[in-house]
Design a protein around this motif. Structure first.
Motif, PDB file in Angstrom:
ATOM      1  N   CYS A  10       0.732  -1.168  -0.117  1.00  0.00           N
ATOM      2  CA  CYS A  10      -0.121  -0.020   0.059  1.00  0.00           C
ATOM      3  C   CYS A  10       0.973   1.270  -0.003  1.00  0.00           C
ATOM      4  CB  CYS A  10      -0.974   0.076   1.259  1.00  0.00           C
ATOM      5  SG  CYS A  10      -2.449  -0.886   0.895  1.00  0.00           S
ATOM      6  N   SER A  11       1.883   1.436   0.953  1.00  0.00           N
ATOM      7  CA  SER A  11       2.867   2.265   0.850  1.00  0.00           C
ATOM      8  C   SER A  11       3.453   2.530  -0.470  1.00  0.00           C
ATOM      9  CB  SER A  11       3.739   2.364   1.751  1.00  0.00           C
ATOM     10  OG  SER A  11       4.546   1.183   1.869  1.00  0.00           O
ATOM     11  N   SER A  12       3.995   1.559  -0.988  1.00  0.00           N
ATOM     12  CA  SER A  12       4.577   1.668  -2.344  1.00  0.00           C
ATOM     13  C   SER A  12       3.587   2.099  -3.511  1.00  0.00           C
ATOM     14  CB  SER A  12       5.307   0.317  -2.878  1.00  0.00           C
ATOM     15  OG  SER A  12       4.235  -0.592  -3.205  1.00  0.00           O
ATOM     16  N   ILE A  13       2.530   1.830  -3.380  1.00  0.00           N
ATOM     17  CA  ILE A  13       1.290   2.178  -4.437  1.00  0.00           C
ATOM     18  C   ILE A  13       1.198   3.758  -3.926  1.00  0.00           C
ATOM     19  CG2 ILE A  13      -1.181   1.934  -4.904  1.00  0.00           C
ATOM     20  CD1 ILE A  13      -0.844  -0.829  -4.569  1.00  0.00           C
ATOM     21  N   ASP A  14       0.990   4.134  -2.890  1.00  0.00           N
ATOM     22  CA  ASP A  14       0.647   5.470  -2.423  1.00  0.00           C
ATOM     23  C   ASP A  14       1.964   6.199  -2.983  1.00  0.00           C
ATOM     24  OD1 ASP A  14      -1.760   4.848  -1.267  1.00  0.00           O
ATOM     25  OD2 ASP A  14      -1.040   4.744   0.642  1.00  0.00           O
TER      26      ASP A  14
END
Length: 189
Positions: A10-14
């Motif tokens: 999620c953090s990489s997508i964000d």
């Protein structure tokens, strides 16, 4: 562990979305900067216009008037170049001025010609009654205006007193009829 991998994904997508959004913002900012510089160049404040005349002292004005002539009965279709060409044989012409009506912009029918020296002025005065575009022009020496002296305000305007009929003062005197109607009569003083 799956929670941390979900969290890290999620953090990489964000972060990828944030980086894309940041790139879009920077691209938009570059476009705005280019537009701003284009508008600044297009609508830049222009330098103040240079005045058409320079302020000269009364002595310089009198000296310039000493080299100038008044030309009357100038045809309304005459341009500065026509008048300059007419008087070029008299001497070097510095300036030609044809005054215009401030409301209509039409010439007033006279002109002023300034020469480089006084010889041009004396030669030009000799050209009185010469033809310019089919009209006999009047050529005289230009007079120097004196501040405070006017040819139009010779007599003060008095209430109901007018100068007419060769300089006689005409005074309006009210005459009352029997019915009270007011009638007027002019008398000469």
């Amino acid at each position: 562990m799956s929670a941390t991998t979900d969290n890290s994904s999620c953090s990489s997508i964000d972060s990828i979305e944030l980086q894309q959004r940041l790139a879009e913002i920077e691209e938009e900012q570059a476009k705005l900067k280019a537009m701003r510089s284009h508008l600044a160049a297009t609508y830049a404040p222009r330098p103040a216009p240079v005045p058409a005349f320079k302020s000269i002292s009364p002595e310089e004005q009198a000296e310039a008037d000493g080299r100038s002539i008044y030309v009357g009965n100038v045809d309304y279709s005459c341009s500065d170049e026509d008048v300059k060409a007419h008087f070029l044989a008299c001497g070097a012409v510095t300036r030609v001025t044809i005054p215009r009506d401030k409301f209509r912009g039409t010439p007033k029918g006279f002109a002023y010609v300034e020469f480089a020296n006084t010889n041009g002025r004396t030669n030009a005065v000799a050209m009185a009654e010469s033809l310019l575009k089919g009209r006999a022009i009047k050529v005289t020496e230009k007079r120097t205006n004196v501040r405070g002296i006017s040819t139009t305000n010779r007599f003060p305007a008095l209430n109901k007193v007018h100068r007419a009929h060769g300089g006689a003062i005409v005074k309006y005197v009210p005459v009352y009829a029997a019915r009270g109607a007011m009638r007027g009569r002019s008398i000469f003083c």
